[in-house]
Scaffold this active site. Structure first.
Site, PDB file in Angstrom:
ATOM      1  N   TYR A  71       0.832  -1.210   0.000  1.00 52.45           N
ATOM      2  CA  TYR A  71       0.000   0.000   0.000  1.00 52.45           C
ATOM      3  C   TYR A  71       0.860   1.252   0.000  1.00 52.45           C
ATOM      4  CZ  TYR A  71      -4.432  -2.347   0.028  1.00 52.45           C
ATOM      5  OH  TYR A  71      -5.509  -3.078  -0.370  1.00 52.45           O
ATOM      6  N   ASN A 106     -12.602   3.184  -6.881  1.00 55.74           N
ATOM      7  CA  ASN A 106     -11.176   3.504  -6.779  1.00 55.74           C
ATOM      8  C   ASN A 106     -10.847   4.066  -5.404  1.00 55.74           C
ATOM      9  OD1 ASN A 106     -11.148   2.710  -9.395  1.00 55.74           O
ATOM     10  ND2 ASN A 106     -11.083   4.764 -10.260  1.00 55.74           N
ATOM     11  N   HIS A 123     -14.942   1.641  -1.835  1.00 58.59           N
ATOM     12  CA  HIS A 123     -13.860   0.782  -1.340  1.00 58.59           C
ATOM     13  C   HIS A 123     -12.843   1.520  -0.479  1.00 58.59           C
ATOM     14  CE1 HIS A 123     -14.707  -2.249  -4.863  1.00 58.59           C
ATOM     15  NE2 HIS A 123     -15.644  -2.233  -3.947  1.00 58.59           N
ATOM     16  N   CYS A 131      -7.124   2.175  12.624  1.00 61.27           N
ATOM     17  CA  CYS A 131      -6.640   1.196  13.595  1.00 61.27           C
ATOM     18  C   CYS A 131      -7.275  -0.157  13.278  1.00 61.27           C
ATOM     19  CB  CYS A 131      -7.008   1.654  15.006  1.00 61.27           C
ATOM     20  SG  CYS A 131      -6.636   0.385  16.224  1.00 61.27           S
ATOM     21  N   CYS A 154      -4.060   2.885  20.842  1.00 62.82           N
ATOM     22  CA  CYS A 154      -4.086   1.576  21.515  1.00 62.82           C
ATOM     23  C   CYS A 154      -2.898   0.683  21.155  1.00 62.82           C
ATOM     24  CB  CYS A 154      -5.408   0.853  21.206  1.00 62.82           C
ATOM     25  SG  CYS A 154      -5.475   0.190  19.546  1.00 62.82           S
ATOM     26  N   GLY A 191     -14.908   2.189 -17.042  1.00 63.71           N
ATOM     27  CA  GLY A 191     -13.618   1.613 -16.663  1.00 63.71           C
ATOM     28  C   GLY A 191     -13.690   0.627 -15.516  1.00 63.71           C
ATOM     29  N   THR A 192     -14.751  -0.146 -15.501  1.00 66.18           N
ATOM     30  CA  THR A 192     -14.819  -1.194 -14.476  1.00 66.18           C
ATOM     31  C   THR A 192     -15.123  -2.531 -15.143  1.00 66.18           C
ATOM     32  OG1 THR A 192     -15.954  -2.013 -12.502  1.00 66.18           O
ATOM     33  CG2 THR A 192     -17.211  -0.503 -13.909  1.00 66.18           C
ATOM     34  N   SER A 193     -14.474  -3.585 -14.643  1.00 64.72           N
ATOM     35  CA  SER A 193     -14.684  -4.905 -15.248  1.00 64.72           C
ATOM     36  C   SER A 193     -15.997  -5.519 -14.777  1.00 64.72           C
ATOM     37  CB  SER A 193     -13.514  -5.822 -14.903  1.00 64.72           C
ATOM     38  OG  SER A 193     -13.359  -5.879 -13.505  1.00 64.72           O
ATOM     39  N   ASN A 217     -15.693   1.430 -21.882  1.00 61.79           N
ATOM     40  CA  ASN A 217     -14.667   0.479 -21.463  1.00 61.79           C
ATOM     41  C   ASN A 217     -13.841   0.087 -22.678  1.00 61.79           C
ATOM     42  OD1 ASN A 217     -13.351  -2.036 -20.473  1.00 61.79           O
ATOM     43  ND2 ASN A 217     -14.708  -1.721 -18.718  1.00 61.79           N
TER      44      ASN A 217
HETATM   45  N1  APR Z   1     -10.676   3.544 -20.389  1.00 64.94           N
HETATM   46  C1  APR Z   1     -11.758   2.759 -20.168  1.00 64.94           C
HETATM   47  N2  APR Z   1     -11.673   1.527 -19.629  1.00 64.94           N
HETATM   48  C2  APR Z   1     -10.456   1.069 -19.305  1.00 64.94           C
HETATM   49  C3  APR Z   1      -9.272   1.824 -19.507  1.00 64.94           C
HETATM   50  C4  APR Z   1      -9.418   3.120 -20.084  1.00 64.94           C
HETATM   51  N3  APR Z   1      -8.362   3.905 -20.320  1.00 64.94           N
HETATM   52  N4  APR Z   1      -8.218   1.090 -19.076  1.00 64.94           N
HETATM   53  C5  APR Z   1      -8.719  -0.067 -18.615  1.00 64.94           C
HETATM   54  N5  APR Z   1     -10.074  -0.085 -18.755  1.00 64.94           N
HETATM   55  C6  APR Z   1     -11.018  -1.107 -18.316  1.00 64.94           C
HETATM   56  C7  APR Z   1     -10.556  -2.527 -18.479  1.00 64.94           C
HETATM   57  O1  APR Z   1     -10.977  -3.008 -19.735  1.00 64.94           O
HETATM   58  C8  APR Z   1     -11.301  -3.234 -17.333  1.00 64.94           C
HETATM   59  O2  APR Z   1     -12.581  -3.670 -17.751  1.00 64.94           O
HETATM   60  O3  APR Z   1     -11.159  -0.907 -16.927  1.00 64.94           O
HETATM   61  C9  APR Z   1     -11.506  -2.138 -16.302  1.00 64.94           C
HETATM   62  C10 APR Z   1     -10.660  -2.272 -15.052  1.00 64.94           C
HETATM   63  O4  APR Z   1     -11.058  -3.428 -14.377  1.00 64.94           O
HETATM   64  P1  APR Z   1     -10.446  -3.881 -12.973  1.00 64.94           P
HETATM   65  O5  APR Z   1      -8.957  -3.796 -13.016  1.00 64.94           O
HETATM   66  O6  APR Z   1     -11.091  -5.188 -12.661  1.00 64.94           O
HETATM   67  O7  APR Z   1     -10.921  -2.752 -11.980  1.00 64.94           O
HETATM   68  P2  APR Z   1     -12.302  -2.567 -11.228  1.00 64.94           P
HETATM   69  O8  APR Z   1     -13.459  -2.963 -12.078  1.00 64.94           O
HETATM   70  O9  APR Z   1     -12.248  -1.174 -10.700  1.00 64.94           O
HETATM   71  O10 APR Z   1     -12.158  -3.580 -10.036  1.00 64.94           O
HETATM   72  C11 APR Z   1     -13.159  -3.559  -9.060  1.00 64.94           C
HETATM   73  O11 APR Z   1     -12.092  -5.061  -7.645  1.00 64.94           O
HETATM   74  O12 APR Z   1      -9.987  -5.668  -7.301  1.00 64.94           O
HETATM   75  C12 APR Z   1     -11.069  -5.095  -6.687  1.00 64.94           C
HETATM   76  O13 APR Z   1     -11.336  -3.500  -4.995  1.00 64.94           O
HETATM   77  C13 APR Z   1     -10.758  -3.679  -6.252  1.00 64.94           C
HETATM   78  O14 APR Z   1     -11.959  -1.661  -6.694  1.00 64.94           O
HETATM   79  C14 APR Z   1     -11.463  -2.858  -7.282  1.00 64.94           C
HETATM   80  C15 APR Z   1     -12.591  -3.769  -7.707  1.00 64.94           C
END
Ligand code: APR
Length: 252
Positions: A71, A106, A123, A131, A154, A191-193, A217
Site C-alpha cells: 500500500y 477507486n 472501497h 486502527c 491503543c 472503466g470497471t470490469s 470500457n
Molecule cells: N478507459 C476505459 N476503460 C479502461 C481503460 C481506459 N483507459 N483502461 C482499462 N479499462 C477497463 C478494463 O478493460 C477493465 O474492464 O477498466 C476495467 C478495469 O477493471 P479492474 O482492473 O477489474 O478494476 P475494477 O473494475 O475497478 O475492479 C473492481 O475489484 O480488485 C477489486 O477492490 C478492487 O476496486 C477494485 C474492484
C-alpha cells in the site's frame, strides 16, 4: 471504436435531458493517470504477487508488513499521479446536470482532486489509515521503524482505510449508491470490469429501473440497443467528448 466524432446522437440527447446522472467508476478511469488497474499484471518488485492475495484480511494477518509496504508503494504512485481528462470531465458534468451522483470503486482519491465534490468511495481511500483493532481513522501517521505503525491510541497495527476482499462495504456508502442507481435516469459505468459485487450490480439495477445505461470500457464493443449504449474506448477521450457533445456551450 467510439470516437469524439461518432458519439450516438440519441445518447447526447439523453444526457442533455437527464435530471439525475449517476456514475460508477473503476480502475480503468485512473489507468490514464498511470495507475495500473487492479487486474493488470504488476511490475517490478511486486510482479510476483497477485493483488487479490495482498488485499485481504488474511494477508494482513499473515504478513502485515508486506501488505503495508504494498500500500505504501501504491500510495506513492497515487501521490505522483494527476487526474486525467476523464476525471476532469466528470467534475465538469457534475456542474451541468440538475442532480449528479459519483460512485467510485477507486481508492486513489483522484476524483476529489479533479474537483468532484462528494464522490462515494465504496472501497475506501488509501490516503487514510485506520486502527486494525478499534477502527479510528487517521489522515496523518508516522512512517517510523515499526511497520505497520502502531495506533497512537491503543498500539494495534494501523491498516489502510480500504475495503479488502471478503470485507463488508461501508453501509452508508452502499445505501447512497443503491438509492442513486434506483432513482437516476442515466447511469454511466466507466472503466470497471464489473467482476466485484455489489458494485457490479448497480448498472444492471439502474437499467432495470428504466435508466439509460452507458458503458465506457476498452473491453466492450460498440453497441446501441434500447436505453443501452456501450462505447469501446478510453475514458480519458470519451468522457470529455460526451460532455462536450451534450453541453457544447459549457467551457471545458
Ligand atoms: N478507459 C476505459 N476503460 C479502461 C481503460 C481506459 N483507459 N483502461 C482499462 N479499462 C477497463 C478494463 O478493460 C477493465 O474492464 O477498466 C476495467 C478495469 O477493471 P479492474 O482492473 O477489474 O478494476 P475494477 O473494475 O475497478 O475492479 C473492481 O475489484 O480488485 C477489486 O477492490 C478492487 O476496486 C477494485 C474492484
Amino acid at each position: 471504436m467510439a470516437t469524439e466524432s461518432n458519439i450516438p446522437p440519441e445518447l447526447v440527447t439523453a444526457l442533455r435531458q437527464a435530471r439525475h446522472v449517476a456514475v460508477l467508476t473503476g480502475a480503468g478511469v485512473s489507468a490514464e493517470s498511470g495507475i495500473p488497474t487492479f487486474r493488470d499484471a504488476q511490475t517490478g518488485l511486486w510482479a510476483r504477487y497477485d493483488p487479490e492475495d495482498l488485499a485481504t484480511p488474511e494477508a494482513f494477518q499473515r504478513n502485515p508488513r508486506l501488505v503495508w509496504e504494498w500500500y505504501a508503494w501504491r500510495r506513492q504512485l497515487v501521490s505522483g499521479a494527476a487526474p486525467n481528462p476523464g476525471h476532469l470531465a466528470l467534475a465538469r458534468l457534475e456542474r451541468l446536470v440538475p442532480r449528479f451522483t459519483l460512485i467510485t470503486q477507486n481508492v486513489d482519491g483522484l476524483h476529489h482532486r479533479a474537483g468532484s465534490s462528494a464522490p462515494i468511495e465504496l472501497h475506501g481511500n488509501i490516503m487514510r489509515v485506520r486502527c486494525s483493532a478499534e477502527g479510528t481513522v487517521y489522515e496523518h501517521w508516522d512512517e517510523g521503524a515499526e511497520l505497520p505503525p502502531p495506533c497512537p491510541a491503543c498500539g494495534a497495527p494501523l491498516r489502510p482505510d480500504v475495503v479488502w476482499f471478503g470485507e463488508q462495504l461501508p453501509s452508508d456508502a452502499l445505501e447512497q449508491a443503491w438509492n442513486a442507481a434506483t432513482r437516476c435516469d442515466l447511469f454511466l459505468s466507466v472503466g470497471t470490469s464489473g467482476l466485484v459485487e455489489p458494485a457490479a450490480s448497480l448498472p444492471r439495477l439502474a437499467h432495470a429501473r428504466g435508466a439509460t445505461l452507458v458503458v465506457i470500457n476498452l473491453d466492450v464493443s460498440d453497441t446501441v440497443r434500447e436505453r443501452l449504449f456501450s462505447l469501446h474506448g478510453r475514458s480519458g477521450v470519451l468522457l470529455p467528448a460526451l460532455v462536450s457533445a451534450a453541453f457544447p456551450d459549457a467551457a471545458a
